[in-house]
Design a protein around this motif. Sequence first.
Motif, short mmCIF file in Angstrom:
data_model
loop_
_atom_site.label_atom_id
_atom_site.label_comp_id
_atom_site.label_asym_id
_atom_site.label_seq_id
_atom_site.Cartn_x
_atom_site.Cartn_y
_atom_site.Cartn_z
N TYR A 38 -10.17 3.33 1.88
CA TYR A 38 -11.57 3.73 1.71
C TYR A 38 -12.15 3.13 0.43
O TYR A 38 -13.26 2.61 0.42
N TYR A 39 -11.38 3.18 -0.66
CA TYR A 39 -11.86 2.60 -1.91
C TYR A 39 -12.03 1.09 -1.79
O TYR A 39 -12.92 0.51 -2.40
N GLU A 40 -11.21 0.47 -0.97
CA GLU A 40 -11.39 -0.95 -0.68
C GLU A 40 -12.69 -1.17 0.10
O GLU A 40 -13.47 -2.07 -0.22
N ILE A 88 0.81 -1.21 0.00
CA ILE A 88 0.00 0.00 0.00
C ILE A 88 0.85 1.27 0.00
O ILE A 88 0.48 2.27 -0.62
N GLY A 89 2.01 1.23 0.66
CA GLY A 89 2.89 2.40 0.67
C GLY A 89 3.40 2.75 -0.72
O GLY A 89 3.43 3.92 -1.12
N VAL A 90 3.77 1.72 -1.47
CA VAL A 90 4.25 1.93 -2.84
C VAL A 90 3.10 2.40 -3.72
O VAL A 90 3.26 3.31 -4.54
N VAL A 91 1.92 1.80 -3.55
CA VAL A 91 0.74 2.21 -4.31
C VAL A 91 0.43 3.68 -4.04
O VAL A 91 0.13 4.45 -4.95
N SER A 92 0.55 4.07 -2.78
CA SER A 92 0.32 5.46 -2.41
C SER A 92 1.29 6.39 -3.14
O SER A 92 0.89 7.43 -3.67
N GLU A 93 2.55 6.00 -3.18
CA GLU A 93 3.56 6.81 -3.89
C GLU A 93 3.27 6.87 -5.39
O GLU A 93 3.42 7.92 -6.01
N LEU A 94 2.89 5.74 -5.98
CA LEU A 94 2.63 5.69 -7.42
C LEU A 94 1.40 6.49 -7.83
O LEU A 94 1.37 7.08 -8.90
N THR A 95 0.39 6.49 -6.99
CA THR A 95 -0.89 7.11 -7.35
C THR A 95 -1.07 8.52 -6.82
O THR A 95 -1.91 9.26 -7.32
N GLY A 96 -0.32 8.86 -5.78
CA GLY A 96 -0.53 10.15 -5.13
C GLY A 96 -1.69 10.15 -4.15
O GLY A 96 -2.04 11.18 -3.58
N SER A 101 -3.53 8.93 -0.60
CA SER A 101 -3.09 8.55 0.74
C SER A 101 -3.47 7.09 0.99
O SER A 101 -4.36 6.54 0.33
N GLU A 102 -2.82 6.49 1.94
CA GLU A 102 -3.16 5.11 2.30
C GLU A 102 -4.60 5.04 2.78
O GLU A 102 -5.31 4.07 2.52
N ARG A 154 -6.35 1.14 -11.85
CA ARG A 154 -7.76 1.31 -11.44
C ARG A 154 -7.89 2.42 -10.41
O ARG A 154 -8.80 3.24 -10.49
N LEU A 155 -6.99 2.47 -9.46
CA LEU A 155 -7.03 3.52 -8.44
C LEU A 155 -6.85 4.91 -9.06
O LEU A 155 -7.52 5.86 -8.66
N VAL A 156 -5.98 5.03 -10.04
CA VAL A 156 -5.80 6.31 -10.73
C VAL A 156 -7.09 6.69 -11.45
O VAL A 156 -7.53 7.85 -11.40
#
Length: 101
Positions: free
Chosen positions: A28-30, A12-20, A22-23, A54-56
């Motif tokens: 929340y989207y989960e 999740i930390g890397v996903v946060s960095e990639l997408t901009g 927050s964790e 998908r998150l983006v």
Amino acid sequence: MSSYKDNKVITIGVVSELTGLSERQIRYYEERKLIFPIRSNGKTRKYSFNDVERLVDIANKIEDGIGTFEILKTEKKEKSKEETRNRMLRGQINAAFKIRK
């Protein structure tokens, strides 16, 4: 065969960095059933590159003023249309080849 983009290996930390995002936003989207990470044995969320994309997409829709409920509703409608098209196509193929069930 699945693509490398389907492998859920990103934390999740890397996903946060990639997408901009927050964790907290990602979690929340989960909670809203928009994204489905897997959990490791240590309960760490793991995401795929497809999840990142998908998150983006979700974040862009939210930024455009579309709510999570509307995103889900639209996706369910699109999925239903696709399933209907697939059933119709199978029926046409069965009819063309005179396949009976």
